[in-house]
Design a protein around this motif. Sequence first.
Motif, PDB file in Angstrom:
ATOM      1  N   PRO A   7      11.899  68.724 -25.507  1.00 28.64           N
ATOM      2  CA  PRO A   7      12.343  67.982 -24.300  1.00 28.64           C
ATOM      3  C   PRO A   7      11.100  67.069 -23.040  1.00 28.64           C
ATOM      4  CG  PRO A   7      11.779  70.413 -23.443  1.00 28.64           C
ATOM      5  CD  PRO A   7      11.480  69.885 -25.062  1.00 28.64           C
ATOM      6  N   ASP A   8       9.846  67.110 -23.522  1.00 25.67           N
ATOM      7  CA  ASP A   8       8.891  65.511 -22.870  1.00 25.67           C
ATOM      8  C   ASP A   8       8.916  64.809 -24.164  1.00 25.67           C
ATOM      9  OD1 ASP A   8       8.877  67.306 -21.310  1.00 25.67           O
ATOM     10  OD2 ASP A   8       7.516  69.038 -22.264  1.00 25.67           O
ATOM     11  N   ALA A   9       9.227  64.386 -24.994  1.00 29.95           N
ATOM     12  CA  ALA A   9       9.017  63.378 -25.826  1.00 29.95           C
ATOM     13  C   ALA A   9       9.550  61.905 -25.291  1.00 29.95           C
ATOM     14  CB  ALA A   9       9.824  63.623 -27.708  1.00 29.95           C
ATOM     15  N   ALA A  10       8.934  61.238 -25.912  1.00 29.68           N
ATOM     16  CA  ALA A  10       9.683  59.810 -25.093  1.00 29.68           C
ATOM     17  C   ALA A  10      11.070  59.452 -26.187  1.00 29.68           C
ATOM     18  CB  ALA A  10       8.390  58.846 -25.758  1.00 29.68           C
ATOM     19  N   THR A  11      11.126  60.025 -27.117  1.00 33.13           N
ATOM     20  CA  THR A  11      12.595  60.092 -28.170  1.00 33.13           C
ATOM     21  C   THR A  11      13.401  60.498 -26.989  1.00 33.13           C
ATOM     22  OG1 THR A  11      11.230  59.288 -29.880  1.00 33.13           O
ATOM     23  CG2 THR A  11      13.823  60.156 -29.846  1.00 33.13           C
ATOM     24  N   THR A  97      10.766  52.499 -31.870  1.00 33.95           N
ATOM     25  CA  THR A  97      10.816  53.066 -31.722  1.00 33.95           C
ATOM     26  C   THR A  97       9.700  53.870 -31.789  1.00 33.95           C
ATOM     27  OG1 THR A  97      12.578  53.987 -32.036  1.00 33.95           O
ATOM     28  CG2 THR A  97      11.919  55.014 -31.430  1.00 33.95           C
ATOM     29  N   TYR A  98       8.887  54.384 -33.213  1.00 33.66           N
ATOM     30  CA  TYR A  98       7.501  54.893 -32.375  1.00 33.66           C
ATOM     31  C   TYR A  98       6.380  53.554 -31.445  1.00 33.66           C
ATOM     32  CZ  TYR A  98       3.511  56.147 -34.741  1.00 33.66           C
ATOM     33  OH  TYR A  98       1.620  56.872 -35.219  1.00 33.66           O
ATOM     34  N   ALA A  99       6.618  52.143 -31.363  1.00 35.23           N
ATOM     35  CA  ALA A  99       5.229  51.406 -30.682  1.00 35.23           C
ATOM     36  C   ALA A  99       5.322  51.797 -29.248  1.00 35.23           C
ATOM     37  CB  ALA A  99       6.066  50.661 -31.266  1.00 35.23           C
ATOM     38  N   ALA A 100       6.780  51.735 -29.188  1.00 30.66           N
ATOM     39  CA  ALA A 100       7.393  52.381 -27.282  1.00 30.66           C
ATOM     40  C   ALA A 100       6.850  53.915 -27.380  1.00 30.66           C
ATOM     41  CB  ALA A 100       8.763  52.783 -27.193  1.00 30.66           C
ATOM     42  N   ALA A 101       7.296  54.911 -28.367  1.00 31.39           N
ATOM     43  CA  ALA A 101       6.147  56.387 -27.647  1.00 31.39           C
ATOM     44  C   ALA A 101       4.457  55.964 -27.467  1.00 31.39           C
ATOM     45  CB  ALA A 101       6.935  56.993 -29.611  1.00 31.39           C
TER      46      ALA A 101
END
Length: 125
Positions: A7-11, A97-101
């Motif tokens: 629940p704490d992931a950026a995704t 998505t990965y880069a944003a995270a």
Amino acid sequence: MIVEIDPDAATPPYEQLRAQIAALIRTGGLAVGARLPSIRQLARDLGLAAGTVARAYRELEAAGYLRGRAGQGTVVREIPQLSETERTARLADAARTYAAAVRELGIEVDVALTTAQFHLTHPAS
């Protein structure tokens, strides 16, 4: 089927679920014809809203991984063969998505790349 939602992931949770189910199908963890839990059951099991699970299932169905039929549930289909253009587009989306995270977490690029490489070679980790 074993999936975990952070629940704490950026995704977003629906994307975490979609990606994990797709990976299970691609790696044979879910065989062709396997029946998935109902939306309500999986939502309860993971502590998610039913709409979150429904969105993940819809996206997997649209991508050709799943087939849902009224009264028969949702089952795994043959792994879809993607065109080179579609593969490139999906790779670019995943990279964004990965880069944003990575940016959100404040991780150094070399650490992020090493971590990604590890998980590419050790997908169960």
